[in-house]
Scaffold this motif. Structure first.
Motif, PDB file in Angstrom:
ATOM      1  N   TYR A 113      -5.135   9.547   0.980  1.00  0.00           N
ATOM      2  CA  TYR A 113      -4.529   8.214   0.920  1.00  0.00           C
ATOM      3  C   TYR A 113      -3.798   7.880   2.213  1.00  0.00           C
ATOM      4  CZ  TYR A 113      -5.393   6.982  -3.984  1.00  0.00           C
ATOM      5  OH  TYR A 113      -5.985   6.616  -5.174  1.00  0.00           O
ATOM      6  N   SER A 153     -12.250   8.279   0.478  1.00  0.00           N
ATOM      7  CA  SER A 153     -12.222   6.854   0.204  1.00  0.00           C
ATOM      8  C   SER A 153     -13.625   6.357  -0.111  1.00  0.00           C
ATOM      9  CB  SER A 153     -11.639   6.099   1.405  1.00  0.00           C
ATOM     10  OG  SER A 153     -10.299   6.498   1.622  1.00  0.00           O
ATOM     11  N   MET A 188       0.483   5.746  -1.517  1.00  0.00           N
ATOM     12  CA  MET A 188      -0.042   6.723  -2.450  1.00  0.00           C
ATOM     13  C   MET A 188       0.608   6.552  -3.823  1.00  0.00           C
ATOM     14  SD  MET A 188      -1.708   9.493  -3.342  1.00  0.00           S
ATOM     15  CE  MET A 188      -1.536  10.877  -4.487  1.00  0.00           C
ATOM     16  N   ARG A 204      -4.790   2.434  -5.605  1.00  0.00           N
ATOM     17  CA  ARG A 204      -6.218   2.587  -5.304  1.00  0.00           C
ATOM     18  C   ARG A 204      -6.673   1.684  -4.167  1.00  0.00           C
ATOM     19  NH1 ARG A 204      -4.845   2.462 -10.290  1.00  0.00           N
ATOM     20  NH2 ARG A 204      -5.463   4.012 -11.841  1.00  0.00           N
ATOM     21  N   THR A 253       0.823  -1.206   0.000  1.00  0.00           N
ATOM     22  CA  THR A 253       0.000   0.000   0.000  1.00  0.00           C
ATOM     23  C   THR A 253       0.855   1.253   0.000  1.00  0.00           C
ATOM     24  OG1 THR A 253      -0.134  -0.135   2.415  1.00  0.00           O
ATOM     25  CG2 THR A 253      -1.965  -1.071   1.171  1.00  0.00           C
ATOM     26  N   CYS A 308      -5.715   1.769  -1.311  1.00  0.00           N
ATOM     27  CA  CYS A 308      -5.855   2.630  -0.134  1.00  0.00           C
ATOM     28  C   CYS A 308      -7.272   3.159   0.027  1.00  0.00           C
ATOM     29  CB  CYS A 308      -4.877   3.799  -0.220  1.00  0.00           C
ATOM     30  SG  CYS A 308      -3.140   3.328  -0.275  1.00  0.00           S
ATOM     31  N   LEU A 309      -8.030   3.206  -1.056  1.00  0.00           N
ATOM     32  CA  LEU A 309      -9.395   3.720  -1.009  1.00  0.00           C
ATOM     33  C   LEU A 309     -10.393   2.671  -0.536  1.00  0.00           C
ATOM     34  CD1 LEU A 309      -9.345   5.567  -4.464  1.00  0.00           C
ATOM     35  CD2 LEU A 309      -8.893   6.562  -2.210  1.00  0.00           C
TER      36      LEU A 309
END
Length: 275
Positions: A187, A74, A12, A106, A10, A108-109
């Motif tokens: 993020y 998110s 950004m 993505r 994970t 992270c979302l």
């Protein structure tokens, strides 16, 4: 719930997740069968599993959000059908490999859903300074413009070379610095909140600036603490310092200075947890 030896990489966008994933792939970690290809600003490829890449993009499109994931919030809810799709995707990955992982910024979302569906997963977090990330995103936009005009001939290229080129980066800084900083906060705040709900033994935070020096420690942690069956590969064979973009002076383009303070706070909290 799905139990398996899973590594979720994970971080950004523009934080070095492609680099670390390429290295782990060379070490023997299965990170997908079909990868997203190379692009401007990432000539070695992104090492993103297209199954996750496409699922994330589809969900963002369904929510009428930009599918590049460069957004300020998110995803907080999924339909029953979307949850079913994700569970099936994770089950298929688990059946195919005894140990595996994936990378797509993505992710992270959607951390709330992965935490629920993969309760035994391990998380490798790459933290990169907000100024460097915003600079890299803007430089990538600039390089795309430069590449486009270099393909042209005649008047369009003349106008670019002698007029537009000198002002393009300034225009991009004005237009995107604050937006990208808010995305960075979203993020990394999502990551921070995620880690606060996990046992400390289940995640590892690495600062982007120490990736090369800390790679032996990262490998040792994955192999000894998390029991991944890997073979060490020299990190310097995949690390290319020349690809790192220059840090731009973004702060003068941030109108709301409170956003900078917010980013600094999130960054400080995550750095405290870095090895």
């Amino acid at each position: 719930m799905i139990n398996n030896k899973v590594l979720v990489i994970t971080g950004m966008h523009r934080s070095g997740t492609s680099l670390i994933t390429q290295w782990l792939y060379r070490c023997g970690l299965h990170v997908g069968n079909n990868f997203m290809g190379a692009g401007i600003g990432n000539e070695d490829g992104h090492f993103e599993d297209l199954d996750f890449y496409n699922w994330h993009r589809n969900i963002l499109n369904d929510n009428e959000l930009p599918d590049d994931g460069l957004i300020h919030r998110s995803v907080t809810s999924l339909s029953d059908g979307q949850k079913h799709e994700l569970r099936n995707l994770l089950k298929d990955k688990t059946k195919a490999q005894s140990q595996w992982g994936w990378k797509d910024p993505r992710t992270c979302l959607f951390l709330d859903f992965y935490r629920e569906m993969l309760p035994d997963a391990r998380y490798l977090v790459i933290l990169r300074d907000y100024r460097s990330v915003v600079s890299s995103l803007i430089s990538r936009l600039y390089n795309k413009s430069a590449h486009k005009y270099k393909q042209k001939k005649g008047l369009p290229y003349f106008v670019w070379k002698y007029f537009k080129q000198r002002y393009r980066k300034e225009h991009l800084l004005k237009k995107y610095s604050e937006h990208y900083l808010k995305v960075w906060i979203n993020y990394n705040e999502s990551i921070l909140q995620h880690l606060q709900q996990l046992p400390a033994a289940t995640y590892l935070v690495v600062d982007h600036t120490t990736l090369s020096a800390s790679s032996p420690s990262v490998f040792k942690h994955l192999a000894a603490e998390w029991d991944f069956d890997l073979e060490y590969y020299q990190f310097d064979k995949v690390y290319k310092e020349k690809l790192i973009s220059n840090v731009l002076d973004i702060e003068k383009y941030i109108r709301d200075k409170a956003i900078i303070s917010h980013a600094q706070d999130v960054q400080q909290q995550l750095r405290k947890q870095a090895i």
